[in-house]
Design an enzyme around this catalytic site. Structure first.
Site, PDB file in Angstrom:
ATOM      1  N   HIS A   3      97.294 -15.033  -6.271  1.00 55.83           N
ATOM      2  CA  HIS A   3      96.848 -14.515  -4.883  1.00 55.83           C
ATOM      3  C   HIS A   3      97.643 -13.548  -4.385  1.00 55.83           C
ATOM      4  O   HIS A   3      97.774 -12.883  -3.481  1.00 55.83           O
ATOM      5  CB  HIS A   3      96.589 -15.648  -3.920  1.00 55.83           C
ATOM      6  CG  HIS A   3      95.587 -16.655  -3.882  1.00 55.83           C
ATOM      7  ND1 HIS A   3      94.446 -16.163  -4.180  1.00 55.83           N
ATOM      8  CD2 HIS A   3      95.588 -17.920  -4.005  1.00 55.83           C
ATOM      9  CE1 HIS A   3      93.403 -17.317  -4.360  1.00 55.83           C
ATOM     10  NE2 HIS A   3      94.339 -18.304  -4.249  1.00 55.83           N
TER      11      HIS A   3
ATOM     12  N   ASP B  14      90.484 -20.312 -12.015  1.00 57.12           N
ATOM     13  CA  ASP B  14      90.729 -20.978 -10.904  1.00 57.12           C
ATOM     14  C   ASP B  14      89.442 -20.941 -10.125  1.00 57.12           C
ATOM     15  O   ASP B  14      88.941 -20.002  -9.950  1.00 57.12           O
ATOM     16  CB  ASP B  14      91.953 -20.355 -10.124  1.00 57.12           C
ATOM     17  CG  ASP B  14      92.562 -21.212  -9.072  1.00 57.12           C
ATOM     18  OD1 ASP B  14      93.517 -21.854  -9.058  1.00 57.12           O
ATOM     19  OD2 ASP B  14      92.118 -21.231  -8.111  1.00 57.12           O
TER      20      ASP B  14
ATOM     21  N   HIS C  98      89.503 -20.428  -6.947  1.00 57.00           N
ATOM     22  CA  HIS C  98      89.573 -19.540  -5.978  1.00 57.00           C
ATOM     23  C   HIS C  98      89.593 -18.077  -6.799  1.00 57.00           C
ATOM     24  O   HIS C  98      90.244 -17.907  -7.830  1.00 57.00           O
ATOM     25  CB  HIS C  98      90.929 -19.421  -5.015  1.00 57.00           C
ATOM     26  CG  HIS C  98      91.013 -20.918  -4.297  1.00 57.00           C
ATOM     27  ND1 HIS C  98      91.606 -22.072  -4.857  1.00 57.00           N
ATOM     28  CD2 HIS C  98      90.693 -21.257  -3.356  1.00 57.00           C
ATOM     29  CE1 HIS C  98      91.524 -23.039  -4.039  1.00 57.00           C
ATOM     30  NE2 HIS C  98      90.757 -22.584  -2.935  1.00 57.00           N
TER      31      HIS C  98
ATOM     32  N   ASP D  45      91.339 -26.280  -9.964  1.00 57.17           N
ATOM     33  CA  ASP D  45      90.794 -26.719  -8.950  1.00 57.17           C
ATOM     34  C   ASP D  45      89.475 -26.707  -8.698  1.00 57.17           C
ATOM     35  O   ASP D  45      88.778 -27.107  -7.767  1.00 57.17           O
ATOM     36  CB  ASP D  45      91.756 -26.088  -7.388  1.00 57.17           C
ATOM     37  CG  ASP D  45      91.876 -24.619  -7.860  1.00 57.17           C
ATOM     38  OD1 ASP D  45      91.180 -24.313  -8.822  1.00 57.17           O
ATOM     39  OD2 ASP D  45      92.523 -23.969  -7.085  1.00 57.17           O
TER      40      ASP D  45
END
Ligand SMILES: [Zn+2]
Length: 309
Positions: free
Chosen positions: A125, A162, A164, A246
């Site tokens: 990120h 991931d 995200h 995740d």
């Protein structure tokens, strides 16, 4: 097959406050999983600090200096609502990025076939000039730029599974036709990016969003039908993996329903492309994964696949 495991004790010292999901116990859970008999042949390596010049290929000096200034002498310093520094954070940042750089060196020179970097903080990120979402330095971006600059890689592929979207990585390589960024992720979801229509200036960004509740079948379909053909056409010299776990069904942050078997299958599929296109060269970096049991089982399955077992 020679597979390396990069770690550093500083990853256990960086912590962001009580109850924060991105916590040192994540690395302890991973290490416990990798103590199993079948990982005896895994070569353990201590991650070095990233050279400044490697960090500077992604992040301006002003940003790196600001990070150094932000580290508190005691207590915590919150850079945003969920990205926090403690007095030990910088060392962990430099070692996480350094492990990524060293892993690229080992795999690009043929000293190892594959590598996994079990380090934190994660990176995907982080933008060039901003921390975000538990991330400070974009480790996978630093690794990709290092492969380009030092090893002459003309094409580097990054595959990010991931839960995200790796918005920071996408931003860094938006205008770089030499890096393909492919991502499966839950959407709509944090951080809000990652739509099909985000393809970059050179059509080298490939997003495959998945609806909440999607299972491993939908994930593997997205990987196999949407991402792998693009990856094969691109013909990378190296495949980097932003390996977040995740998307596991047990994860408290994510809303997908993958199991460790899905991560193993995805890893094998990526290795198949790597075998055909770039002598099997894969370097994988830990990103998210916040249920300790799900994380441990998933990393074990992923690393076992990286070992060719
Ligand atoms: Zn994540």
């Amino acid at each position: 097959m020679k597979t390396l495991l990069f770690t550093h004790a500083s990853g256990l010292d960086h912590e962001m406050g009580p109850g924060h999901p991105e916590r040192p116990d994540r690395l302890r859970a991973i290490e416990r999983g990798l103590e199993a008999e079948r990982f005896q042949s895994l070569a353990r390596v201590t991650a070095p600090r990233a050279p400044l010049e490697a960090l500077l290929r992604v992040h301006p000096q002003a940003y790196l200096s600001a990070l150094e200034q932000a580290q508190p002498r005691e207590g915590y310093a919150a850079l945003d609502s969920d990205t926090v520094m403690c007095p030990k954070t910088l060392e962990a940042i430099w070692r996480a990025a350094g492990g990524a750089v060293a892993a690229v060196d080992e795999v690009m020179t043929g000293a190892a076939d594959t590598a996994f970097v079990a380090a934190r903080p994660p990176g995907h990120h982080a933008g060039a000039r901003n921390p975000m979402g538990f991330c400070f330095v974009n480790n996978v971006a630093v690794a990709a730029r290092h492969a380009q600059a030092v090893h002459g890689a003309e094409r580097v592929a990054i595959v990010d599974f991931d839960v995200h979207h790796g918005n920071g990585t996408q931003e860094v390589f938006w205008s770089d036709g030499g890096v393909m960024f492919c991502s499966t992720h839950q959407a709509p979801f944090y951080p809000g990016t990652g739509g099909y229509n985000e393809t970059g200036e050179h059509d080298t960004i490939v997003n495959a969003p998945l609806l909440a509740g999607s299972t491993g079948d939908a994930f593997l379909e997205a990987l196999i039908d949407r991402i792998l053909p693009r990856l094969r056409d691109f013909g990378p010299d190296l495949i980097l993996v932003s390996a977040g776990f995740d998307a596991h069904e047990r994860d408290p942050l994510g809303g997908l329903r993958l199991t460790e078997r899905d991560f193993a299958e995805a890893t094998k599929r990526l290795m198949d492309v790597a075998d055909r296109k770039c002598r099997g060269r894969i370097v994988s970096l830990l990103e998210g994964g916040y249920d300790l049991e799900g994380l441990s089982r998933s990393v074990s399955a992923h690393v076992q696949a990286l070992m060719g077992a």
